[in-house]
Design a protein around this motif. Structure first.
Motif, mmCIF file in Angstrom:
data_model
loop_
_atom_site.group_PDB
_atom_site.id
_atom_site.type_symbol
_atom_site.label_atom_id
_atom_site.label_comp_id
_atom_site.label_asym_id
_atom_site.label_seq_id
_atom_site.Cartn_x
_atom_site.Cartn_y
_atom_site.Cartn_z
ATOM 1 N N LYS A 1 -10.259 -10.460 1.182
ATOM 2 C CA LYS A 1 -10.295 -9.037 0.815
ATOM 3 C C LYS A 1 -8.670 -8.352 1.072
ATOM 4 O O LYS A 1 -8.355 -8.860 2.110
ATOM 5 N N ILE A 2 -8.269 -7.845 0.099
ATOM 6 C CA ILE A 2 -7.222 -7.023 0.384
ATOM 7 C C ILE A 2 -7.586 -5.524 0.448
ATOM 8 O O ILE A 2 -8.244 -5.115 -0.623
ATOM 9 N N ILE A 3 -7.228 -5.049 1.489
ATOM 10 C CA ILE A 3 -7.732 -3.685 1.752
ATOM 11 C C ILE A 3 -6.251 -2.512 1.955
ATOM 12 O O ILE A 3 -5.413 -3.040 2.774
ATOM 13 N N LYS A 4 -6.422 -1.716 1.116
ATOM 14 C CA LYS A 4 -5.219 -0.562 1.176
ATOM 15 C C LYS A 4 -5.661 0.681 1.800
ATOM 16 O O LYS A 4 -6.761 1.152 1.097
ATOM 17 N N PHE A 5 -5.020 1.209 2.519
ATOM 18 C CA PHE A 5 -5.769 2.529 3.094
ATOM 19 C C PHE A 5 -4.733 3.384 3.978
ATOM 20 O O PHE A 5 -3.916 2.880 4.534
ATOM 21 N N ASN A 6 -4.939 4.619 3.471
ATOM 22 C CA ASN A 6 -3.994 5.772 4.141
ATOM 23 C C ASN A 6 -5.083 6.693 4.807
ATOM 24 O O ASN A 6 -5.799 7.313 4.033
ATOM 25 N N ARG A 7 -4.692 6.974 5.976
ATOM 26 C CA ARG A 7 -5.648 7.787 6.587
ATOM 27 C C ARG A 7 -5.541 9.219 6.314
ATOM 28 O O ARG A 7 -4.138 9.552 6.064
ATOM 29 N N ARG A 8 -6.344 10.156 6.316
ATOM 30 C CA ARG A 8 -6.176 11.388 6.109
ATOM 31 C C ARG A 8 -5.778 11.918 4.573
ATOM 32 O O ARG A 8 -5.299 12.815 4.243
#
Length: 104
Positions: free
Chosen positions: A73-80
């Protein structure tokens, strides 16, 4: 006796009878393949090192199996930022059985 050969930008150390997993090759199961980019060849007494490749040496192998690895799994995440993106990937492979290492 073992040999180091180059395939797909990677070096593989093999001996006769071994099954190795390579990147996907577009060949049918049971088909014969020759690897001619031999970098190093060694038996009990002698070691031959290519500059960069040994000529007149090759490896005979047969295609044993095709398949895919487990999914990652490739997860890209930017908080807020309300940004989350997921992606999956399964790398294709080919199992190759080494039959004979020819040293001419």
């Amino acid at each position: 006796m073992y040999a180091v050969f180059l395939n797909g930008g990677k070096q593989h150390r093999v001996k006769e009878g071994q099954i190795i997993r390579l990147e996907k090759l577009d060949l049918k199961i049971g088909q014969r393949i020759e690897f001619k980019k031999i970098l190093m060849l060694s038996d009990k007494e002698n070691i031959k090192i290519g500059k960069p490749i040994l000529s007149k040496c090759y490896i005979e192998a047969y295609i044993d199996n095709h398949g895919k690895h487990k999914k990652i799994k490739i997860i890209k995440f930017n908080r807020r930022k309300h940004y989350k993106k997921t992606q999956g990937h399964r790398q294709a492979f080919t199992d190759v059985k080494i039959k004979k290492i020819f040293n001419n």
